[in-house]
Motif scaffolding. Structure first.
Motif, PDB file in Angstrom:
ATOM      1  N   ARG A 103       0.609  -1.189  -0.158  1.00  0.00           N
ATOM      2  CA  ARG A 103      -0.007   0.070   0.020  1.00  0.00           C
ATOM      3  C   ARG A 103       0.948   1.145  -0.172  1.00  0.00           C
ATOM      4  NH1 ARG A 103      -4.368   1.167   4.777  1.00  0.00           N
ATOM      5  NH2 ARG A 103      -2.359   0.953   6.024  1.00  0.00           N
ATOM      6  N   GLN A 104       1.812   1.291   0.844  1.00  0.00           N
ATOM      7  CA  GLN A 104       2.821   2.531   0.815  1.00  0.00           C
ATOM      8  C   GLN A 104       3.501   2.551  -0.309  1.00  0.00           C
ATOM      9  OE1 GLN A 104       6.678   1.903   2.609  1.00  0.00           O
ATOM     10  NE2 GLN A 104       6.867   3.882   3.607  1.00  0.00           N
ATOM     11  N   ILE A 105       4.014   1.750  -1.366  1.00  0.00           N
ATOM     12  CA  ILE A 105       4.541   1.836  -2.310  1.00  0.00           C
ATOM     13  C   ILE A 105       3.411   2.311  -3.223  1.00  0.00           C
ATOM     14  CG2 ILE A 105       5.486   0.611  -4.432  1.00  0.00           C
ATOM     15  CD1 ILE A 105       6.987  -1.330  -2.407  1.00  0.00           C
ATOM     16  N   MET A 106       2.406   1.711  -3.537  1.00  0.00           N
ATOM     17  CA  MET A 106       1.282   2.402  -4.459  1.00  0.00           C
ATOM     18  C   MET A 106       0.791   3.776  -4.121  1.00  0.00           C
ATOM     19  SD  MET A 106      -0.935  -0.909  -5.367  1.00  0.00           S
ATOM     20  CE  MET A 106      -1.711  -1.183  -3.791  1.00  0.00           C
ATOM     21  N   ARG A 107       0.923   4.097  -2.928  1.00  0.00           N
ATOM     22  CA  ARG A 107       0.523   5.524  -2.603  1.00  0.00           C
ATOM     23  C   ARG A 107       1.568   6.380  -3.165  1.00  0.00           C
ATOM     24  NH1 ARG A 107      -2.171   4.776   3.475  1.00  0.00           N
ATOM     25  NH2 ARG A 107      -4.370   4.593   2.815  1.00  0.00           N
ATOM     26  N   TYR A 108       2.772   6.142  -2.958  1.00  0.00           N
ATOM     27  CA  TYR A 108       4.016   6.928  -3.351  1.00  0.00           C
ATOM     28  C   TYR A 108       4.017   7.105  -5.026  1.00  0.00           C
ATOM     29  CZ  TYR A 108       7.291   7.503   0.520  1.00  0.00           C
ATOM     30  OH  TYR A 108       7.625   8.130   1.828  1.00  0.00           O
ATOM     31  N   LEU A 109       3.247   5.654  -5.737  1.00  0.00           N
ATOM     32  CA  LEU A 109       3.334   5.911  -7.019  1.00  0.00           C
ATOM     33  C   LEU A 109       2.170   6.627  -7.354  1.00  0.00           C
ATOM     34  CD1 LEU A 109       4.274   2.324  -7.623  1.00  0.00           C
ATOM     35  CD2 LEU A 109       5.718   4.052  -8.335  1.00  0.00           C
ATOM     36  N   GLY A 110       1.061   6.677  -6.637  1.00  0.00           N
ATOM     37  CA  GLY A 110      -0.278   7.433  -7.074  1.00  0.00           C
ATOM     38  C   GLY A 110      -0.998   6.338  -7.939  1.00  0.00           C
ATOM     39  N   THR A 111      -0.814   5.070  -7.740  1.00  0.00           N
ATOM     40  CA  THR A 111      -1.520   4.068  -8.612  1.00  0.00           C
ATOM     41  C   THR A 111      -2.853   3.529  -7.749  1.00  0.00           C
ATOM     42  OG1 THR A 111      -0.097   2.373  -7.879  1.00  0.00           O
ATOM     43  CG2 THR A 111       0.583   3.540 -10.149  1.00  0.00           C
ATOM     44  N   CYS A 112      -2.748   3.521  -6.492  1.00  0.00           N
ATOM     45  CA  CYS A 112      -4.021   3.179  -5.767  1.00  0.00           C
ATOM     46  C   CYS A 112      -4.045   3.858  -4.376  1.00  0.00           C
ATOM     47  CB  CYS A 112      -3.811   1.442  -5.515  1.00  0.00           C
ATOM     48  SG  CYS A 112      -5.014   0.894  -4.451  1.00  0.00           S
ATOM     49  N   ASP A 113      -5.160   4.305  -4.092  1.00  0.00           N
ATOM     50  CA  ASP A 113      -5.118   5.044  -2.616  1.00  0.00           C
ATOM     51  C   ASP A 113      -5.031   4.356  -1.294  1.00  0.00           C
ATOM     52  OD1 ASP A 113      -7.600   4.130  -2.186  1.00  0.00           O
ATOM     53  OD2 ASP A 113      -8.796   5.954  -2.849  1.00  0.00           O
ATOM     54  N   GLY A 114      -5.126   2.883  -1.600  1.00  0.00           N
ATOM     55  CA  GLY A 114      -5.191   1.932  -0.494  1.00  0.00           C
ATOM     56  C   GLY A 114      -5.903   2.277   0.389  1.00  0.00           C
ATOM     57  N   ASN A 115      -7.260   2.458   0.263  1.00  0.00           N
ATOM     58  CA  ASN A 115      -8.283   3.017   1.353  1.00  0.00           C
ATOM     59  C   ASN A 115      -9.107   1.676   1.210  1.00  0.00           C
ATOM     60  OD1 ASN A 115     -10.647   3.535   2.586  1.00  0.00           O
ATOM     61  ND2 ASN A 115     -10.582   5.633   1.744  1.00  0.00           N
ATOM     62  N   MET A 116      -8.830   0.813   2.399  1.00  0.00           N
ATOM     63  CA  MET A 116      -9.380  -0.615   2.798  1.00  0.00           C
ATOM     64  C   MET A 116     -10.737  -0.498   3.215  1.00  0.00           C
ATOM     65  SD  MET A 116      -6.225  -2.398   4.602  1.00  0.00           S
ATOM     66  CE  MET A 116      -6.431  -4.032   4.006  1.00  0.00           C
TER      67      MET A 116
END
Length: 503
Positions: A192-205
């Motif tokens: 989730r942290q990596i995807m948030r850095y990338l802006g590819t998924c907000d990771g909102n569970m």
């Protein structure tokens, strides 16, 4: 260059009635791509819209409607693959996965079984105790999400909301490299942290934008090492999949519960059936959902409406060149450039907004002092009030101003905390507040000495005690600070007390 020297954590061991057992866990993370439009239609992906308001004709499977690939979703999948240090497949293809979906009108899901967009990668999962595990990524493929069935609005009927139907998901499939519940949660957090850095998924569970299927099996000590040597799954126990987990806490609970269920069955002489199960947190148990089908049971075949997806290496290279600095690299740089501890760097790089805030504060200043104020004072206060860094009433410039005043000896640490409170609640320029409110630290040794002489003259008995026991000299420091309203330079006070009392 990253230092990837680390010690691996020990696998989770659960004591059975007859043996000690180890856990083996693989994860399938379903991440909703951050995109304004769906994978094969231009319908909005906005969360919380009125039911069935974000549905295009192709999402509703109207006759004659054909899917059209959303290039931005492909780009986001490639970006995620690059962020996970994975191989990007220049040629991939879409397949139809056929079985009954009550909330997917076309009756099949468009996915990528045979030729995924992303191949093998890896992610370093740190456990916070100096240990870390490299978890291998098997593949990432794109697929459609399904809609949502609602069963509690009417006692006799179910309702269907198709807003989510056709939203692009990335399914990130790991190898069975995870060895315990805490590792599983840490793995999800790192992805989730990596995807948030990338802006590819907000990771909102909470919204279902990130959820996981957890594959759990058990084995005797030593069996996993044999699997690692041979990659022969027969050394591992039969796995069961726990579906649709969207809570770190519940993921850990479900793994523990499922492992104990399997241990009881095996030690009782039974066999584990490969199946899909659901976790009930209220009852603290997993229950069978369906027997686990093989690929042929889903009746996969190439989607006849979609050509194979071919991308150019130059396009991939361009995406790679524009990737932001990722968490591991940023953490390593913070440790090197600002002299931070591993722990402080981990906290500050936990999310991209916190890292950017800290860097704005620390640039040109003492990095350790900046980290102390950001983590202990600001983060502590925000957490107490249930806010995140984006809601901070103190800007990086304001906090940096407070640190500048400390570094120049204009204010003491105690005054700085009072100043922080004023800036947090009222705002304003720290330097101007100090000037207007007379908060400057007293550095005039003459004024400090005069105050100390008065206290010494008024307390001869205490002076004698301090000369016998130098530890009592702290009483005079406190009295001077009290007499000067906490504005005296603590270092100057300590030096003068030491001189006067000969301690």
């Amino acid at each position: 260059m990253l230092d990837l020297t680390y010690e691996m954590p020990k696998p989770k061991t659960i004591a059975g009635a007859k043996h000690d057992w180890e856990l083996v866990i693989g994860m399938e993370v379903h991440a909703q791509v951050s995109s304004n439009a769906k994978l094969f239609s231009g319908a909005s992906t906005q969360f919380g819209a009125e039911p069935n308001s974000n549905v295009a004709f192709v999402d509703a499977a109207m006759p004659g409607m054909l899917p059209v690939i959303n290039e931005y979703c492909v780009e986001q999948a490639v970006r995620t693959g690059l962020g996970l240090k994975a191989e990007i497949n220049l040629k991939s293809a879409f397949d139809r996965k056929n079985y009954f979906y009550p909330d997917l009108p076309q009756g099949y899901q468009i996915s990528q079984l045979y030729q995924p967009i992303v191949g093998e990668g890896e992610v370093l999962v740190e456990m916070g105790d100096g240990t870390a595990r490299m978890v291998r990524i098997e593949r990432i493929h794109m697929e459609q999400d399904a809609g949502k069935s609602i069963h509690d609005m009417d006692p006799h009927m179910s309702f269907v909301d198709l807003n989510r139907t056709g939203v692009c998901l990335m399914e990130i499939v790991s190898r069975p490299d995870i060895r315990g519940p805490e590792e599983a949660a840490a793995y999800i957090a790192k992805i989730r942290q990596i995807m948030r850095y990338l802006g590819t998924c907000d990771g909102n569970m909470q919204n279902g934008n990130l959820r996981a299927d957890v594959n759990v099996s058990i084995c005797l000590p030593g069996a996993y090492e044999k699997y690692q040597e041979t990659q022969d799954f027969s050394h591992l126990g039969t796995r069961c999949e726990i579906k649709n987990m969207n809570s770190m806490r519940f993921i850990q609970q479900a793994i523990e519960v499922e492992a104990r269920r399997q241990i009881a069955i095996v030690e009782g002489g039974g066999e584990i059936d490969q199946e899909t199960r659901l976790y009930d947190p209220d009852k603290g148990e997993t229950r069978s959902m369906r027997s686990k089908e093989e690929a042929h049971d889903y009746r996969y075949f190439p989607d006849p409406d979609l050509l194979p997806l071919e991308i150019e290496q130059a396009w991939v290279d361009d995406i790679a060149a524009k990737l932001p600095e990722l968490p591991d690299e940023k953490k390593a740089r913070f440790i090197s450039a600002f002299g931070l501890s591993d722990y402080d760097a981990s906290v500050l790089t936990a999310d991209v907004e916190s890292a950017a805030y800290f860097e704005d504060v620390a640039n040109g200043r003492n990095g350790k002092l900046a980290a102390n104020w950001v983590i202990n004072e600001l983060f502590g206060r925000l957490k107490k009030e249930d806010h995140d860094i984006t809601e901070s009433p103190v800007s990086p410039a304001q906090l940096g101003g407070i640190i500048d005043l400390i570094s120049s000896d204009a204010i003491s640490g105690k005054i700085a905390k009072d100043l922080f409170e004023i800036v947090y609640t009222e705002g304003g320029d720290p330097a101007k507040i100090v000037e207007d409110r007379g908060m400057k630290q007293v550095t005039d040794t003459g004024a400090i000495e005069a105050a100390l002489d008065e206290i010494i003259a008024a307390n001869p008995a205490q002076v004698e005690k301090a000369k016998i026991n130098p530890k009592l000299a702290g009483w005079f420091v406190g009295q001077v600070m009290k007499a000067t309203g906490g504005k005296a330079n603590p270092k100057a006070v300590n030096e003068l007390v030491s001189q006067k009392l000969g301690s």
